[in-house]
Design an enzyme around this catalytic site. Structure first.
Site, PDB file in Angstrom:
ATOM      1  N   HIS A   1       0.804  -1.219   0.000  1.00 27.42           N
ATOM      2  CA  HIS A   1       0.000   0.000   0.000  1.00 27.42           C
ATOM      3  C   HIS A   1       0.840   1.273   0.000  1.00 27.42           C
ATOM      4  O   HIS A   1       0.330   2.351   0.298  1.00 27.42           O
ATOM      5  CB  HIS A   1      -0.960   0.010   1.196  1.00 27.42           C
ATOM      6  CG  HIS A   1      -2.054  -0.999   1.078  1.00 27.42           C
ATOM      7  ND1 HIS A   1      -2.753  -1.499   2.160  1.00 27.42           N
ATOM      8  CD2 HIS A   1      -2.582  -1.626  -0.013  1.00 27.42           C
ATOM      9  CE1 HIS A   1      -3.649  -2.382   1.743  1.00 27.42           C
ATOM     10  NE2 HIS A   1      -3.560  -2.475   0.438  1.00 27.42           N
TER      11      HIS A   1
ATOM     12  N   ASN B   1      -3.810 -12.637  15.871  1.00 27.23           N
ATOM     13  CA  ASN B   1      -4.606 -11.414  15.864  1.00 27.23           C
ATOM     14  C   ASN B   1      -5.152 -11.152  17.264  1.00 27.23           C
ATOM     15  O   ASN B   1      -5.258 -12.064  18.085  1.00 27.23           O
ATOM     16  CB  ASN B   1      -5.772 -11.552  14.871  1.00 27.23           C
ATOM     17  CG  ASN B   1      -6.197 -10.224  14.256  1.00 27.23           C
ATOM     18  OD1 ASN B   1      -5.648  -9.179  14.595  1.00 27.23           O
ATOM     19  ND2 ASN B   1      -7.174 -10.280  13.368  1.00 27.23           N
ATOM     20  N   LEU B   2      -5.516  -9.912  17.514  1.00 24.29           N
ATOM     21  CA  LEU B   2      -6.087  -9.559  18.811  1.00 24.29           C
ATOM     22  C   LEU B   2      -7.386 -10.330  19.042  1.00 24.29           C
ATOM     23  O   LEU B   2      -7.674 -10.788  20.152  1.00 24.29           O
ATOM     24  CB  LEU B   2      -6.338  -8.054  18.890  1.00 24.29           C
ATOM     25  CG  LEU B   2      -6.847  -7.517  20.217  1.00 24.29           C
ATOM     26  CD1 LEU B   2      -5.834  -7.771  21.328  1.00 24.29           C
ATOM     27  CD2 LEU B   2      -7.141  -6.019  20.107  1.00 24.29           C
TER      28      LEU B   2
END
EC number: 2.3.1.286
Length: 230
Positions: free
Chosen positions: A106, A198-199
Site C-alpha cells: 500500500h 490477531n487480537l
C-alpha cells in the site's frame, strides 16, 4: 519451508499508530473519501497533505514494538527456508526493527510520488501539493500511498510468493479488505497451511488452520520463538 507473513494495522497499534477502527484515532477526524481516494485529492489536495503530514509525524514519533522485532529476528535467523513479509501498513516500523526486506503493498509514508511523471523520492516531513517534482518540476506532489480505488503495489511478486509458500501467517489484519483478504485462500489453494495471529478473530471468509489471539506484542514473539527452535 517458505513462509509468507502478511501484517496489518494491528501489529503497529501497540506502537501508538491507530487502526481504522480506533474510536479517537487520527482516522476518525477525517472522512476517508476526502483523504484516501484519488477523487478526494483532486477536490482538496491541501487537506490530503495535511492528513498525511500528521500521519508522518505520528509515525516518526512511534517506535517498533516487540512484534516488529520478533519478525525481524525470524527473517534474519530462520534456517529452514525463506521468510517473506508483506505489509498493508505504510509505516516503516518493520524496517526500523531491523527487517531486511519488506514488501509494502500500500505504499509508504516515507515516499513521495509525482502525479504527473510517476517519479518517486524520499518524502520530507511536511509536503504540499504544489511542491515541485525533483524530476520534472511539475507541482504535482502526492504521498506515495495506494488509495481506495487504486491497485496495490507488487501484486505479481506477492502472487508468486503465495503460490510457493508452505505456511501463510496473517498478523493484525481485519481480513475484510481485498485483495489482501484473499491471500490466505490463495495460499491454501497452493497447498499451504494458514495461521492467524490477531487480537481477536478476523472477518476472513474461510477459517484458518490455526489461530492464536491476543496482543501482538505477546503472541508474535511467542510464535517466532517456536519457529526459531525448529
Amino acid at each position: 519451508m517458505n513462509i509468507v507473513i502478511l501484517t496489518g494495522a494491528g501489529i503497529s497499534a501497540e506502537s501508538g499508530l491507530g487502526t481504522f477502527r480506533d474510536k479517537d484515532g487520527l482516522w476518525t477526524r477525517y472522512d476517508l473519501n476526502d483523504v484516501a481516494t484519488p477523487e478526494g485529492f483532486a477536490r482538496d489536495p491541501a487537506l490530503v497533505h495535511e492528513f498525511y503530514n500528521a500521519r508522518r509525524a505520528n509515525c516518526r514519533d512511534a517506535a517498533p514494538n516487540s512484534a516488529h522485532a520478533a519478525l525481524a529476528r525470524l527473517q534474519r535467523g530462520f534456517a529452514g527456508g525463506r521468510v517473506s513479509i508483506v505489509t498493508q501498513n505504510v509505516d516503516d516500523l518493520h524496517e526500523r526493527a531491523g527487517t531486511p526486506e519488506v514488501i509494502h503493498m500500500h505504499g509508504e509514508l516515507a515516499r513521495a510520488l509525482c502525479a504527473a511523471c510517476g517519479h518517486r523520492w524520499p518524502a520530507p516531513d511536511v509536503m504540499a501539493h504544489d511542491d515541485p517534482c525533483p524530476a520534472c518540476a511539475a507541482p504535482a506532489t502526492r504521498p506515495d500511498i495506494v488509495w481506495f480505488g487504486e491497485f496495490p503495489y507488487h501484486m505479481d511478486r506477492i502472487a508468486e510468493l503465495l503460490a510457493a509458500c508452505d505456511l501463510f501467517v496473517s498478523i493484525g489484519t481485519s481480513g475484510n479488505v481485498y485483495p489482501a483478504a484473499g491471500f490466505a485462500e490463495e495460499a491454501r489453494i497452493a497447498g499451504a497451511r494458514t495461521l492467524e495471529l490477531n487480537l481477536e478473530p478476523s472477518e476472513a471468509r474461510l477459517p484458518f488452520d490455526e489461530a492464536r489471539h491476543g496482543p501482538a506484542t505477546r503472541i508474535v514473539p511467542d510464535w517466532v520463538q517456536q519457529m526459531l527452535r525448529r
